[in-house]
Design an enzyme around this catalytic site. Structure first.
Site, PDB file in Angstrom:
ATOM      1  N   HIS A   1      94.524  24.538 -11.616  1.00 15.69           N
ATOM      2  CA  HIS A   1      93.701  25.401 -12.465  1.00 15.69           C
ATOM      3  C   HIS A   1      93.372  24.732 -13.799  1.00 15.69           C
ATOM      4  CE1 HIS A   1      97.005  26.342 -15.201  1.00 15.69           C
ATOM      5  NE2 HIS A   1      97.775  26.501 -14.116  1.00 15.69           N
TER       6      HIS A   1
ATOM      7  N   GLU B   1     102.856  29.692  -8.581  1.00 15.44           N
ATOM      8  CA  GLU B   1     103.641  28.669  -9.266  1.00 15.44           C
ATOM      9  C   GLU B   1     105.129  28.885  -9.038  1.00 15.44           C
ATOM     10  OE1 GLU B   1     104.199  25.817 -10.075  1.00 15.44           O
ATOM     11  OE2 GLU B   1     103.188  25.451 -11.988  1.00 15.44           O
TER      12      GLU B   1
END
Length: 191
Positions: A9, A82
């Site tokens: 990202h 994550e």
């Protein structure tokens, strides 16, 4: 074998400051939005038969700004989230190392967070989904540590080796095959 593109990202406030971010759902910074938009024209959504994303806003927004919308919108996959940092959420490595010298996520546990085995198990599921998909190209939008761990599992390596594969925000990496074996084709590349 399927070629797997992995995209970290764009920048967030915490990634810019080196703060560990797992469950905290931060937006992209203005720079992060620009980074994601810079992917347009370098990644063509129609080239990917399987498009996956972490459910976190920063990964979803990166995909959308890179042109993965409408029919090419990613399927959300919690397994791409994550690495859960637990008590270390929001802290920098130097802050953690004040209490645990030489700490890294690759070599030490994260109290209250995920173990390396838990991360490996869920990313093994992603690898299997991608390989079972039968598509020529797949793409995953996710996070620094989870994508590094995904690469280790794709290659059949122990997660501890992920320390040697830095991954900057809004970069594209490609995992594939060489002579029938999983291989790293390109790593940490900017468009």
């Amino acid at each position: 074998m399927t070629e797997l593109y992995v995209v970290r990202h764009g920048e967030t406030e915490w990634s810019a400051n080196g703060r560990h971010t797992s469950v905290t759902d931060l937006p992209l910074t203005e720079r992060g939005e620009q980074q994601a938009k810079a992917l347009v024209g370098h990644l063509h959504p129609a080239d990917f038969g399987l498009v996956l994303s972490s459910p976190r806003r920063r990964a979803r927004d990166t995909a959308a700004l890179a042109g993965f919308t409408g029919a090419h919108e990613p399927r959300l996959d919690e397994d791409l989230a994550e690495w859960a940092y637990g008590d270390y959420e929001g802290l920098t490595s130097p802050e953690i190392q004040e209490d645990v010298p030489d700490w890294t996520i690759w070599s030490h546990p994260a109290p209250g967070g995920e173990t390396a085995q838990q991360v490996a198990d869920r990313l093994d599921r992603v690898v299997q989904r991608v390989r079972d998909s039968g598509v020529e190209r797949a793409i995953c939008f996710a996070h620094g540590h989870s994508l590094r761990a995904l690469a280790m599992r794709w290659l059949g390596f122990d997660l501890t080796l992920g320390v040697h594969f830095p991954l900057d925000t809004s970069t594209v990496s490609v995992l594939g095959e060489e002579k029938g074996q999983p291989a790293l084709e390109r790593w940490n590349a900017r468009p």
